[in-house]
Design an enzyme around this catalytic site. Sequence first.
Site, PDB file in Angstrom:
ATOM      1  N   LYS A 181       0.573  -1.082   0.112  1.00 24.09           N
ATOM      2  CA  LYS A 181       0.209   0.057  -0.099  1.00 24.09           C
ATOM      3  C   LYS A 181       0.771   1.235   0.059  1.00 24.09           C
ATOM      4  O   LYS A 181       1.616   1.558   1.069  1.00 24.09           O
ATOM      5  CB  LYS A 181      -0.968   0.039   1.203  1.00 24.09           C
ATOM      6  N   GLU A 256      10.040   1.754  11.006  1.00 22.47           N
ATOM      7  CA  GLU A 256      11.074   2.615  10.594  1.00 22.47           C
ATOM      8  C   GLU A 256      10.457   4.017  10.586  1.00 22.47           C
ATOM      9  O   GLU A 256       9.695   4.236   9.819  1.00 22.47           O
ATOM     10  CB  GLU A 256      11.764   2.321   9.325  1.00 22.47           C
ATOM     11  N   CYS A 289      13.810  11.151   6.723  1.00 21.47           N
ATOM     12  CA  CYS A 289      13.571  10.679   7.960  1.00 21.47           C
ATOM     13  C   CYS A 289      14.943  10.761   8.598  1.00 21.47           C
ATOM     14  O   CYS A 289      15.196  11.073   9.664  1.00 21.47           O
ATOM     15  CB  CYS A 289      13.120   9.428   8.203  1.00 21.47           C
ATOM     16  N   GLU A 384       9.798  16.158  14.936  1.00 17.65           N
ATOM     17  CA  GLU A 384      10.139  16.291  13.534  1.00 17.65           C
ATOM     18  C   GLU A 384       9.448  17.250  12.716  1.00 17.65           C
ATOM     19  O   GLU A 384       7.963  17.016  12.766  1.00 17.65           O
ATOM     20  CB  GLU A 384      10.266  14.622  13.098  1.00 17.65           C
TER      21      GLU A 384
END
Length: 487
Positions: A181, A256, A289, A384
């Site tokens: 997906k 992750e 990331c 973040e």
Amino acid sequence: MTEHTLKVAGVAVDTRHWIGGERVASAGTFTDVSPIDGTVLGEIARGGPAEAAAAVAAAKSAFPGWAATPRAERARLLHAIADGVEKRIEELAIVETTDNGALLRSHRRGVMPRVAHNFRFFADWSLKLDHEDFETRGHTNHVSWDPAGPSVLITPWNAPLMLSTWKVAPALAAGNTVVLKPAEWTPLTASLLADIAAEAGLPAGVLNVVQGYGAEIGDALTSHPDVRRISFTGSVPTARRIAASAAPHLTPVSLELGGKSPLLVFADADLDLAVDLAVEQYDNAGQVCLAATRILVEGSVAEEFTRRFVDKTTRLQQGDPRDEATDIGPNIHPRQLEKIDGFVQRALTAGARAVIGGHPKDGQYYAPTLLTDVAQDSEIVQEEVFGPVLTLQTFADEDEAVRLANGTRFGLAATVATGDPERAERVSAQLVAGTVWINCFFVRDLQAPFGGSRHSGVGREGGTWSFDFYCDLKNTVTAPKGWKDHG
């Protein structure tokens, strides 16, 4: 051309799901928009529980045959997929750039070749996957990696095809079947991957691709009782939801997640190298990331470092990512741009100073930003942002540098710039991170373990670690006697 086909920069892309070796439409659709200029690319099939169930059923049906396929034949088919990727690098590159706004030159020269390499590497690694037999009181222990079953792979929008195939390739090489997906903001190259896999001869149902929103189709996939592995790359809140969804069936997950990585610059570092490393954190408009968004500089060189950093950053070209001269493209979505600017404006209100940037530009572009005068416990340091926004703090000594570096809930990566190898060893040993780079950045080898610590993730993938996740490890213990004579 059909009603289910888009033309993206001249490339035909099917907008339907790929389930059980067939294209499947949905009653509803969602709109895919290019971040470059807001152009509507088309309407994409919007899956839900029915499509999730069909895809998992197809993967379950195909699993026994694929699991029983010899490793060498699975590897051959993965190499054939890599061949197909390499034949279509230009098409994949322009579609991906149009869909997610990353630099076309990067897609052509690095990202799409890496996609092909993902398949080749894990195909070859599967053939040498082995553990030497060992003895226990005369008994022989034999370790094997058995395919686990249907695997759901949920991937992000910042590097759609590369991160998808980083998961798809080892899962297939391990003998698992896959339901992929992609992120709803960047679905197009996953559809092209389905075409490439089918053309390579991958059996029906071994790779399935479904599109849609996480709350509608993602939850139905991750809670399905027939799914045996889930691998996800994305945000911490979504990871929590996936873990809760997988828990009733004890489905193993690999996560992750986000990062708030530091770049530690010591006074003995090559300052030009350190500045280059810092400016590199604006890659992909800061939507990486692993990016070292927290620049930590030893106080005695902070002023000179900042001067050189600003000089180099102001020479970056921001604009259309299809232009070879562009260094920074757009951010992915108006919602993401609003989120980025919200972080920056709240930081400025709290007393931070924008050395450069600090504001959006036309369209979905955000000016490369460096903020100073930020507190360690401030939102801009702790959370973040996922945009072209860096902070700069100073430290007095190694102890303070390490304390600041480890002072968030994340632990994905860290970068150290120093001219002293002993210091590099000391500091890296104390950093909480899945990957530490010393005087370099973003050097990745597929045989190395990859993942994060703390809230940056659960588990490691890469090399044998990928097969450890996608397989059920079995130890077979054989007695030295008890055999009947079959002669």
